[in-house]
Design an enzyme around this catalytic site. Structure first.
Site, PDB file in Angstrom:
ATOM      1  N   HIS B 130      -8.216  -0.111   6.758  1.00 22.56           N
ATOM      2  CA  HIS B 130      -8.800  -1.457   6.795  1.00 22.56           C
ATOM      3  C   HIS B 130      -7.762  -2.396   7.418  1.00 22.56           C
ATOM      4  O   HIS B 130      -6.560  -2.169   7.297  1.00 22.56           O
ATOM      5  CB  HIS B 130      -9.093  -1.856   5.351  1.00 22.56           C
ATOM      6  N   ASP B 206      -4.051   2.070  -0.518  1.00 26.35           N
ATOM      7  CA  ASP B 206      -5.104   1.058  -0.599  1.00 26.35           C
ATOM      8  C   ASP B 206      -6.229   1.631  -1.467  1.00 26.35           C
ATOM      9  O   ASP B 206      -6.958   2.523  -1.035  1.00 26.35           O
ATOM     10  CB  ASP B 206      -5.593   0.747   0.826  1.00 26.35           C
ATOM     11  N   GLN B 209     -11.468   0.857  -2.397  1.00 30.64           N
ATOM     12  CA  GLN B 209     -12.740   1.565  -2.528  1.00 30.64           C
ATOM     13  C   GLN B 209     -12.683   2.669  -3.572  1.00 30.64           C
ATOM     14  O   GLN B 209     -13.713   3.053  -4.123  1.00 30.64           O
ATOM     15  CB  GLN B 209     -13.166   2.152  -1.167  1.00 30.64           C
TER      16      GLN B 209
HETATM   17  C1  LIG Z   1     -10.469  -0.246   2.084  1.00 32.47           C
HETATM   18  C2  LIG Z   1     -10.305  -1.714   1.920  1.00 32.47           C
HETATM   19  N1  LIG Z   1      -9.075  -2.256   1.965  1.00 32.47           N
HETATM   20  C3  LIG Z   1      -8.858  -3.573   1.822  1.00 32.47           C
HETATM   21  C4  LIG Z   1      -9.905  -4.436   1.628  1.00 32.47           C
HETATM   22  C5  LIG Z   1      -9.601  -5.889   1.497  1.00 32.47           C
HETATM   23  O1  LIG Z   1      -9.952  -6.369   0.230  1.00 32.47           O
HETATM   24  P1  LIG Z   1     -10.001  -7.940  -0.016  1.00 32.47           P
HETATM   25  O2  LIG Z   1     -10.841  -8.538   1.052  1.00 32.47           O
HETATM   26  O3  LIG Z   1     -10.610  -8.077  -1.363  1.00 32.47           O
HETATM   27  O4  LIG Z   1      -8.586  -8.427   0.025  1.00 32.47           O
HETATM   28  C6  LIG Z   1     -11.209  -3.926   1.570  1.00 32.47           C
HETATM   29  C7  LIG Z   1     -12.406  -4.777   1.379  1.00 32.47           C
HETATM   30  O5  LIG Z   1     -12.736  -5.638   2.147  1.00 32.47           O
HETATM   31  C8  LIG Z   1     -11.399  -2.542   1.728  1.00 32.47           C
HETATM   32  O6  LIG Z   1     -12.631  -2.007   1.692  1.00 32.47           O
END
Ligand SMILES: Cc1ncc(COP(=O)(O)O)c(C=O)c1O
Ligand SMILES: Cc1ncc(COP(=O)(O)O)c(C=O)c1O
Lengths: 159, 417, 417, 159
Positions: B130, B206, B209
């Site tokens: 991400h 991370d 999910q």
């Molecule tokens: C795999 C993953 N990493 C990071 C994030 C970022 O999370 P957030 O937007 O809550 O900081 C998300 C969701 O958007 C995600 O699905």
């Protein structure tokens, strides 16, 4: 509901108004150490003098704080003078045991239970007056500040 | 210890009653919410916990002697203990509250990274990360002249670990998602962290999910850091978590400076507070921490193994019913084997652009996401600009999947005229 | 335009009904909340706005085509416009949502500071700053070898501007609070920003205490940046604001990297999104932004001039009734003139330690704060380790001040035995 | 409630399926510029060729996106070919005026009202079919992407 009388025993207020062993010691030979309670701004300065046998030959307290932190420091200073560092360590453990809230006894192992019992036999004397602090959890850090600071001081002067 | 899970231990239908939004109608139809990978819905229990705070003991924490300040402090520290238990961390000193997983990742990358990385150092990421686990590395790479290397993917959307050891040679850090928010793939985290440790690299996982959808045990995981967000696991917006190994957190410089994170401040300098507060500057997200605590309790009561079993059953249903209904008209990215994946389905349908598709689905009250899902490098690799993505959670059931299927049929018909 | 305000245009008593917490009892007595400088209570209207979001249109923002995602996006952008209007910013591009004022200040200091300051540069702060506007400077000073200079105070707790121009010589930045959270003093912000600009320095104003309690006009203020928190102005926890001049924000490097803040991400780099999103990485605090929007509407309906007039009247009442009741037994820090100060009263009472005092007050359900109020350098200057602090807001009235007075009498009696 | 028919007019779907002026131009003489919609991932590439008199002698469109962004680009390419940059600028303003939601007319000054009227006279032709997009606010950025990209391209090639 715990009342103010549970917290502010007369002997506490006496130590607060007339603190024992207030002052400074020359460093060296004494060791000086500072402690902070970051939540309320209390500061304590402990000067401690250990002889070669590890006996607390003298101790002085500086700094400023509320009645709980100051009286705890004052009582501590009276209680540890003339004791060996082992005896001080045991007293500290006993005092902290009194100060800790045991919300669940499920987690304690049998060894811990035995330790508890051993500590229960340590004589706390005047310090018993601080038992009521446990009912006011935010104040526990006030009561233990001097003890943590002294422990750090002894550790540092042994190092 | 755990026995083989029954085909579906949870009934999404009966859980729906706990989630007020799911009884809403859109365009005259009852909502079918299939976007939990973006954010989950919140049960009454979580909303009630926050409301109780605001109505009964709203006060700033850690610094008040009076009753409601103490109640507030106890509530957030109890929530911290709940999160610790939920991920099996060794100590609450390791549980740091942030505003979202993105801040959690930036905290590690900036604080640990600035202190430990220098010119020419190598960082390894996966090609399915991400943006939250890419962009902060790009920022640091520009500052420190780092080399970023990428673990490639197999054709069915899993990490290709064939050359893992050679990719990791000389690496100082590995950043990897535990589960892809696009492909649904669960990655073999322990294998990754073992390989990283063997190469002398720390690993930053991370868990955005994976944490909401499966059992998390940070000790068994072998990682050094884990980041996740509250809003994807039944909790409120505005709250994230960083877990880190205490020794590493202890050695790291602070990230944000201000109140709460200090022990002493003078005109000429300051000293830091102990963990975890060292990394929590300013007034915390008190209500949100309490809400997250309630979310964790809700999930624990269901049992995370049951959550996973439910979603696995739903995944199998989705994959088989869609292949039956649509054949080659639909293609779903990521692993075909439900044991390797969670309930996140990025797909293409006929020649419809995802944006157009989700517009039509919306008319049928079916909520799916269309876009790059904050994973543009992965999109490029897949050869698409965007995908449509449906994702499930505890409150979804087969009827939701059927509604999606029905709406897909309608979309196909609409654009066929 | 504004006429001289009547002595007290708001009735704190009738506003109390909007604030559910204020009908709570503590130790059997109705709560007297006098700690709004730490955090304010929240009206039903704010709680209802957040509840409505969670129950009716909870969805992630900016990326969804479906109806509730669009409703959520519109709601947070409407709140941004509300905040813009509230502080009279030129454009919503200048309104950046953060998690609290501490993050807002760190954002400027780290992003602007890293890009614009170097070895030996001078930064000027006041001796009454909150740790949030000190510690991040210490962190940057250590990294960049900056010189910090301090504007001193007069005996009655105002800024001593006698040598302002010479203190500012060669300075690149000025950090100053618009109102002290300890002394209650309102600082002459325009005079400060004019002097800073003349010296070639930018100015970063901490509006945590001023924005909730008086009319804010960032254009009239002449500042470059303004930071404040939602939770002190009737809004929820977990939300803060950074306002900045668009040209400066445009030129600054990003702060946190991740989703939302990008335009494009590739394996070899990224490009930033436009303002304000460039500085909003990750899922925003959606419910909290909506709550802040409702808080701003509530305050606008009251009228900020009325809020100020109400608190000024209450300040006058407090100063005069306490001096009458307690004479020399009480001493209140900060300016004696109510036109120069807000309703924040740090005081010492007899020889009682603030911690003990507030413990006794708590038994009477009176909530005041005891401690260093995140202003340790100021405490040292005042020669105290801590103070007790009572602070008022729109829902307080003279009966609350009387209750505090009664409780002080009891405390005096308790410790006199 | 607006229906899908308001959004997806037949002429839009026709341009989507059979995009006009799709392809590339040699650079130079043509100028190439890319546009992104960061929200949905749509990308557009505009190749534009201006002669010395500022006339758009040729234009080609690349990239990928939804039916709205692609059909808007296709219609735009047909509409601007042969026009001067001034005419293109006017057309762009007229198109964007159609795409903007006027929630409150209170804020508009009289000068703006006059401008509105002048733009109302610009002939949009096929582009009128995109009027329904206004009822789907998230899609407005899809419709304007090509136009913003072209404007940037013309600006850059004038620079
Ligand atoms: C795999 C993953 N990493 C990071 C994030 C970022 O999370 P957030 O937007 O809550 O900081 C998300 C969701 O958007 C995600 O699905
Ligand atoms: C003057 C001042 N600045 C900064 C802050 C920090 O605000 P927050 O804790 O909401 O980040 C506060 C409040 O604690 C304050 O009173």
């Amino acid at each position: 509901m715990p009342g103010l009388e549970d917290l502010y025993r007369e002997i506490i207020l006496d130590h607060y108004r007339n603190p024992r062993n207030r002052g400074e010691l020359e460093t060296p030979p004494a060791h000086r150490v500072e402690g902070f309670n970051p939540l309320c701004g209390d500061e304590i300065v402990v000067y401690v003098d250990l002889d070669d046998a590890g006996v607390v030959t003298d101790i002085r307290i500086g700094g400023q704080g509320c009645s709980i932190s100051q009286s705890s420091a004052s009582m501590m200073s009276a209680a540890v003078k003339g004791k060996t560092t082992e005896e001080v360590a045991e007293l500290t453990r006993a005092f902290k045991a009194m100060m800790s809230i045991h919300e669940s006894s499920l987690e304690g192992s049998e060894a811990e239970a035995a330790e508890q019992e051993a500590l229960a036999n340590v004589k706390l004397g005047d310090l018993e007056a601080l038992r009521g602090v446990v009912k006011f959890p935010v104040r526990i850090k006030c009561a233990t500040l001097a003890w943590n600071t002294l422990a750090q001081g002894i550790e540092e002067s042994n190092a | 210890m755990a026995v083989a899970p029954p085909s579906d231990p949870l009934s999404g239908t009966s859980l729906k009653a706990d989630f007020p939004l799911l009884s809403r109608t859109v365009h005259g139809k009852r909502i079918v919410y299939l976007d939990s990978a973006a954010t989950s819905q919140k049960p009454d229990q979580v909303l009630a916990a926050m409301d109780l705070y605001y109505r009964n003991f709203n006060a700033n924490v850690h610094r008040g002697v009076y009753a409601i300040a103490e109640e507030a402090t106890n509530a957030i520290e109890a929530a911290r203990e709940g999160v610790r238990r939920f991920i099996n961390a060794r100590s609450t000193a390791e549980i740091i509250f942030t505003k979202n997983a993105t801040e959690s990742l930036n905290l590690v990358i900036q604080s640990w990274g600035r202190a430990n990385l220098s010119d020419g150092d190598v960082v390894v990421l996966t090609h399915m990360e991400h943006h939250a686990n890419i962009v902060p590395w790009h920022m640091l790479a520009a500052e420190k002249n780092l080399e970023l290397r990428w673990i490639p993917l197999t054709d069915d959307g899993q990490l290709d670990l064939t050359d893992l050891d050679s990719i990791l040679v000389g690496a100082k850090a590995l950043g990897a998602t535990a589960m892809s928010n696009v492909l649904g793939a669960f990655n073999p985290v322990r294998e990754l962290t073992d390989a990283a440790r063997a190469a002398g690299a720390i690993s930053i996982i991370d868990g955005c999910q994976s944490v909401p959808h499966s059992t998390t045990d940070v000790q068994a995981m072998g990682a050094d850091f884990l980041a996740f967000s509250g809003h994807k696991m039944l909790g409120p917006t505005g709250i994230g978590v960083l877990w880190g190994r205490e020794e590493l957190l202890d050695a790291m410089p602070p990230f944000l400076g201000g109140g709460e994170m200090i022990r002493d401040v003078r005109l000429d300098g300051f000293t830091c507070n102990e963990l975890p507060w060292k990394f929590e500057a300013g007034t915390p997200a008190i209500a949100e921490i309490i809400g997250l605590g309630a979310a964790v309790e809700y999930l624990e009561a269901l049992g995370m193994d049951n959550v996973r079993a439910h979603e696995r059953a739903l995944t199998e249903y989705t994959l088989s019913s869609f292949s039956e209904r649509f054949g080659d008209d639909i293609s779903i990215h990521g692993p075909a084997d439900s044991s390797l994946r969670g309930g996140v389905f990025s797909f293409s349908f006929k020649d419809l652009h995802p944006h157009d598709l989700s517009q039509v689905l919306d008319q049928h009250a079916v909520c799916v996401r269309a876009g790059h899902h904050c994973a543009k490098p992965l999109m490029k690799l897949l050869g698409v600009g965007a995908t449509a993505r449906a994702s499930v959670y505890i409150y979804n059931d087969t009827s939701d999947i059927d509604s999606l299927g029905d709406a897909l049929e309608q979309a196909g018909a609409f654009f066929a005229f």
